[in-house]
Design a protein around this motif. Structure first.
Motif, PDB file in Angstrom:
ATOM      1  N   UNK A   8       0.957  -1.193   0.001  1.00 21.73           N
ATOM      2  CA  UNK A   8       0.016  -0.177  -0.006  1.00 21.73           C
ATOM      3  C   UNK A   8       0.899   1.335   0.016  1.00 21.73           C
ATOM      4  N   UNK A   9       2.036   1.066   0.330  1.00 26.22           N
ATOM      5  CA  UNK A   9       3.205   2.332   0.552  1.00 26.22           C
ATOM      6  C   UNK A   9       4.387   2.005  -0.074  1.00 26.22           C
ATOM      7  N   UNK A  10       5.045   2.753  -0.780  1.00 28.34           N
ATOM      8  CA  UNK A  10       6.265   2.485  -1.170  1.00 28.34           C
ATOM      9  C   UNK A  10       7.467   3.180  -0.001  1.00 28.34           C
ATOM     10  N   UNK A  11       8.540   2.277  -0.204  1.00 30.84           N
ATOM     11  CA  UNK A  11       9.705   2.552   0.812  1.00 30.84           C
ATOM     12  C   UNK A  11      10.082   4.097   0.967  1.00 30.84           C
ATOM     13  N   UNK A  12      10.030   4.687  -0.381  1.00 30.41           N
ATOM     14  CA  UNK A  12      10.262   6.210  -0.237  1.00 30.41           C
ATOM     15  C   UNK A  12       9.049   7.033   0.701  1.00 30.41           C
ATOM     16  N   UNK A  13       7.886   6.476   0.270  1.00 33.91           N
ATOM     17  CA  UNK A  13       6.627   7.268   0.908  1.00 33.91           C
ATOM     18  C   UNK A  13       6.764   6.863   2.507  1.00 33.91           C
ATOM     19  N   UNK A  14       7.312   5.786   2.897  1.00 41.17           N
ATOM     20  CA  UNK A  14       7.444   5.457   4.365  1.00 41.17           C
ATOM     21  C   UNK A  14       8.578   6.119   4.999  1.00 41.17           C
TER      22      UNK A  14
END
Length: 211
Positions: A8-14
């Protein structure tokens, strides 16, 4: 703390969300934690934008000084003026220091902004003196971040020399927190500046430690 389900979320977004939560925790004081929220992300976005705009404001000469007269209680005469920094934003109008000074302090831009204020205030007080308004004194607020720099003494001396002013033409307003936090270092620096005639005042006295 940034939460997100796999997929649901990318590493960069996290990582960006974690940064937002971290800054929110810092704003709430030390020894605390915050969960990420869209509101905190928006605040971080606005802060980053404001940081860039503060830098641009310095380059584009959008900062201006206003002056508040200082009146003698003994005879009612004007004896000086306090420099008040304002940011004249091209679209938002005048922005108060409470909005941009904390950003400038966190990013280190306060050193460049503070240096400009010192020089401009000295230039203006020289203009007043040459206009026959008497031996007026200009008061300048100095950020604790700026004052802790080793070259603040040089900046003050350079501003006075540039505009051919004696040290007695300048008053530095310092915060109580600065005077309490590093008393020995500050005391030695104040003694040297006092030696060239610079005056000092405690800014917002009675609202901090001495309340």
């Amino acid at each position: 703390i940034a939460l997100g389900k796999p997929g649901e979320i990318t590493a960069d977004e996290l990582l960006n969300n974690a940064d937002a939560a971290m800054y929110a925790a810092k704003d709430n004081g030390r020894h605390t934690a915050c969960l990420f929220s869209p509101k905190s992300a928006q605040l971080i976005k606005e802060r980053l934008q404001l940081r860039q705009e503060v830098f641009s404001a310095l380059e584009r000469r959008q900062f201006v000084l206003f002056y508040q007269p200082q009146i003698s209680a003994a005879n009612g005469a004007v004896v000086g003026a306090e420099a008040l920094l304002r940011w004249k934003h091209p679209t938002l109008g005048f922005i108060p220091p409470s909005k941009f000074i904390p950003v400038a302090e966190r990013t280190g831009l306060i050193n460049e902004v503070g240096g400009w204020v010192l020089e401009r205030a000295c230039q203006d007080v020289l203009t007043w003196r040459r206009a026959g308004l008497g031996e007026l004194v200009v008061a300048v607020n100095v950020s604790p971040v700026q004052f802790r720099r080793d070259d603040i003494e040089r900046e003050v001396s350079n501003a006075l020399t540039l505009w051919h002013l004696p040290g007695t033409a300048l008053e530095l307003e310092l915060t109580e927190s600065l005077l309490v936090a590093d008393a020995q270092h500050v005391s030695e620096l104040l003694q040297r500046l006092h030696g060239i005639g610079v005056k000092f005042a405690i800014d917002d006295f009675g609202t901090g430690y001495s309340n």
